[in-house]
Structures are given as structure tokens and as C-alpha cells.
Design a protein around this motif. Structure first.
Motif, short mmCIF file in Angstrom:
data_model
loop_
_atom_site.label_atom_id
_atom_site.label_comp_id
_atom_site.label_asym_id
_atom_site.label_seq_id
_atom_site.Cartn_x
_atom_site.Cartn_y
_atom_site.Cartn_z
N THR A 75 0.82 -1.21 0.00
CA THR A 75 0.00 0.00 0.00
C THR A 75 0.86 1.26 0.00
N ALA A 76 2.03 1.17 0.62
CA ALA A 76 2.91 2.34 0.74
C ALA A 76 3.82 2.51 -0.49
N THR A 77 3.65 1.65 -1.50
CA THR A 77 4.57 1.66 -2.65
C THR A 77 4.69 3.03 -3.32
N VAL A 78 3.55 3.61 -3.70
CA VAL A 78 3.62 4.85 -4.48
C VAL A 78 4.16 6.02 -3.64
N PRO A 79 3.63 6.24 -2.43
CA PRO A 79 4.21 7.31 -1.62
C PRO A 79 5.73 7.14 -1.44
N ALA A 80 6.19 5.90 -1.23
CA ALA A 80 7.63 5.67 -1.07
C ALA A 80 8.37 6.04 -2.36
N LEU A 81 7.79 5.63 -3.50
CA LEU A 81 8.40 5.92 -4.81
C LEU A 81 8.55 7.42 -5.05
N ILE A 82 7.57 8.19 -4.62
CA ILE A 82 7.64 9.62 -4.91
C ILE A 82 8.33 10.38 -3.78
N GLY A 83 9.01 9.63 -2.90
CA GLY A 83 9.93 10.27 -1.98
C GLY A 83 9.39 10.66 -0.61
N TRP A 84 8.20 10.13 -0.26
CA TRP A 84 7.73 10.39 1.10
C TRP A 84 8.65 9.68 2.07
N LYS A 85 8.77 10.25 3.27
CA LYS A 85 9.52 9.58 4.33
C LYS A 85 8.86 8.22 4.60
N LYS A 86 9.68 7.21 4.90
CA LYS A 86 9.13 5.86 5.07
C LYS A 86 8.04 5.83 6.15
N SER A 87 8.29 6.50 7.27
CA SER A 87 7.30 6.46 8.35
C SER A 87 6.00 7.15 7.93
N THR A 88 6.12 8.24 7.17
CA THR A 88 4.93 8.94 6.69
C THR A 88 4.16 8.06 5.70
N ALA A 89 4.90 7.42 4.81
CA ALA A 89 4.27 6.55 3.81
C ALA A 89 3.53 5.41 4.49
N ARG A 90 4.13 4.84 5.51
CA ARG A 90 3.50 3.71 6.19
C ARG A 90 2.29 4.14 7.01
N ALA A 91 2.39 5.32 7.63
CA ALA A 91 1.25 5.82 8.40
C ALA A 91 0.07 6.07 7.45
N ARG A 92 0.40 6.63 6.29
CA ARG A 92 -0.63 6.90 5.29
C ARG A 92 -1.24 5.58 4.80
N ALA A 93 -0.38 4.59 4.57
CA ALA A 93 -0.86 3.28 4.10
C ALA A 93 -1.82 2.66 5.11
N ALA A 94 -1.49 2.78 6.40
CA ALA A 94 -2.35 2.22 7.44
C ALA A 94 -3.73 2.91 7.42
N GLU A 95 -3.68 4.23 7.25
CA GLU A 95 -4.93 5.00 7.17
C GLU A 95 -5.82 4.51 6.02
N LEU A 96 -5.19 4.31 4.87
CA LEU A 96 -5.93 3.89 3.68
C LEU A 96 -6.48 2.48 3.82
#
Ligand code: ADP
Ligand code: ADP
Length: 228
Positions: A97-118
């Protein structure tokens, strides 16, 4: 938000998949594309994220002629969900779920928090499912992960090609319900392809009824069904 201006797509073998198509989809509107197999629905959708280029005509997303936008940048603004969700088999649900945010350079912790939300938003408890692998999920759950992944980077536009086609009717109805709840919350501009008229009616703010490369009717579900 999305505008087709006299768009035609002819494939190399001479097949005209889409013929002089013009239509507009408003911001936050969910339009379902319905019609028999082979009438140009998938071709229409894949032109929006430039996986397919039109032979003639122009397509605008958010006022911009997309032929002038770098395809990679364009696709960051457009989530894409297909029937056979290509989840990465060796990554957990959360990492998928965190693939795209990570690809576009989000911080890993932010990407994962966002993924959990989604994941929460699509009805999968991230605590229970986040650390599983795709093969440990049912077809319907995988489809939800596909939707969560497409939404993770918060694109304004979502393209969905038979997103609920691969699951049984009961699960399909559940997914449709959850999708409608989610859409009420996030209000994406959505194009959703289906060959199921009931699904088109249930989900669409408006329905584009396809026949042979053309839209034959483009109206609200009530009007398409012939009731005021
Ligand atoms: P669907 O109707 O569910 O989109 P299809 O079997 O029609 O599935 O198409 C699957 C893939 O094959 C798509 O990527 C489509 O572009 C491609 N395809 C479909 N028809 C043809 C064709 N006549 N020649 C080459 N590729 C095709
Ligand atoms: P739908 O999504 O409504 O099933 P498609 O957009 O996949 O329709 O296909 C529209 C028409 O274009 C069909 O006749 C299909 O066979 C043809 N087509 C799709 N992809 C290709 C391709 N890559 N090459 C040639 N013909 C194709």
C-alpha cells in the motif's frame, strides 16, 4: 476535471477502438463506463494515464492537455486499479500500500502511516492485515489492497477497470458498498469500467453507455433506466 475532445484511437492493425469521443467528467464525479466487451472502455481509460496514446483528438486533466505532461508525472496524479491487482507477492500488505508514496519520496514512516490509514478506509484493519502477504488474503481483500494502494498518494483522479469483477457476487456487493462509503469521504474524480449494468447504476453519478467505440448515452442512472 477530465475532458475528451474528439478523441479517436485506431490500433496498428486498423481496429478503431474509440471513434471521435467527446465528454467531460466533473471534479469529484464518479462516472461508470458500461457496455459489452470490446467496445472501447478500457482503451478510453488507458488513454487518460497515457498507457495508450490517442490517434487524434485531445484529452485534458485538470485543464491541462495531457499530451504535454510527462507520463510519469501524470500517473502520480492518477490512481489505477485493475481486475487482477498486481500486488507484489514478497511485500506485506502495508508495504504494498505504501509503494507509491515511497516511490515519490515520502519519508518511510509517513508513507507507512498513510498506508495504514488507507487500509482502514477500505475496511482492512492494518493491525490485523498489514503484516500479511498477498497470498494470505482472499480475492476481495486483495482487491481492497489494490484500491488502498491506488489512493495512497492521494491522487485527484482514480481509474478503475472492472475493480470488483474477480470476486463472487456477495463480496462484490460488500466491496461496492465500501467503495461508495469511501468515495463519499474522499470524493475523487473516478472513471470506473464495468460490463455489469447493475454495478454501473449502483455506483455511477453518471453512466456512459458504450457501443462500438462510441458513447451512446451519457446520463444519470435514472435517465439511463428511463425513470425520471
Ligand atoms: P478486457 O475486455 O477485460 O479489457 P481483453 O481480453 O479485451 O480484456 O484485453 C486484454 C488485453 O489485451 C488488453 O491490454 C487489450 O489492450 C489487449 N487486446 C485486446 N484485444 C486485442 C487485440 N485485438 N489485439 C491486440 N491486443 C488486444
Ligand atoms: P473493452 O474495454 O470495452 O472491452 P477495449 O478498449 O479493450 O474494449 O477494446 C476495444 C477494441 O479494440 C476491441 O475491438 C479490441 O479487440 C481492440 N483492441 C484493444 N487493444 C488492442 C490492441 N492493442 N491492438 C489491436 N486492437 C486492440
Amino acid at each position: 476535471m477530465i475532458r475528451f475532445d474528439q478523441v479517436t484511437k485506431r490500433y496498428a492493425d486498423g481496429t478503431t477502438a474509440v471513434d471521435d469521443l467527446s465528454f467531460e467528467v466533473g471534479e469529484g464525479e464518479l462516472v461508470t463506463l458500461v457496455g459489452p466487451s470490446g467496445c472501447g472502455k478500457t482503451t478510453t481509460m488507458m488513454m487518460v494515464n497515457r498507457l495508450i496514446e490517442p490517434t487524434s483528438g485531445r484529452i485534458f486533466v485538470d485543464g491541462e492537455d495531457i499530451s504535454k505532461v510527462d507520463p510519469v508525472k501524470l500517473r502520480r496524479r492518477i490512481g489505477y486499479v485493475i481486475q487482477q491487482v498486481g500486488l507484489f507477492p514478497h511485500r506485506t500488505v502495508l508495504d504494498n500500500t505504501a509503494t507509491v508514496p515511497a516511490l515519490i519520496g515520502w519519508k518511510k514512516s509517513t508513507a507507512r502511516a498513510r498506508a495504514a490509514e488507507l487500509l482502514d478506509l477500505v475496511g482492512l484493519d492494518p493491525k490485523q492485515y498489514g503484516s500479511r502477504y498477498p497470498e494470505q488474503l482472499s480475492g476481495g481483500q486483495r482487491q481492497r489492497v489494490g484500491v488502498a494502494r491506488a489512493l495512497a498518494a492521494d491522487p485527484p483522479v482514480l481509474l478503475m477497470d472492472e475493480p470488483f469483477g474477480a470476486v463472487d457476487p456477495v463480496v462484490r456487493e460488500q466491496l461496492q458498498d465500501e467503495f461508495l462509503r469511501m468515495q463519499a469521504a474522499v470524493r475523487k474524480t473516478v472513471l470506473l469500467v464495468t460490463h455489469d449494468i447493475e454495478e454501473a447504476v449502483r455506483l455511477g453519478d453518471r453512466i456512459a453507455v458504450y457501443g462500438e467505440g462510441r458513447i451512446e448515452q451519457f446520463d444519470t442512472p435514472g435517465a439511463v433506466l428511463g425513470t425520471p
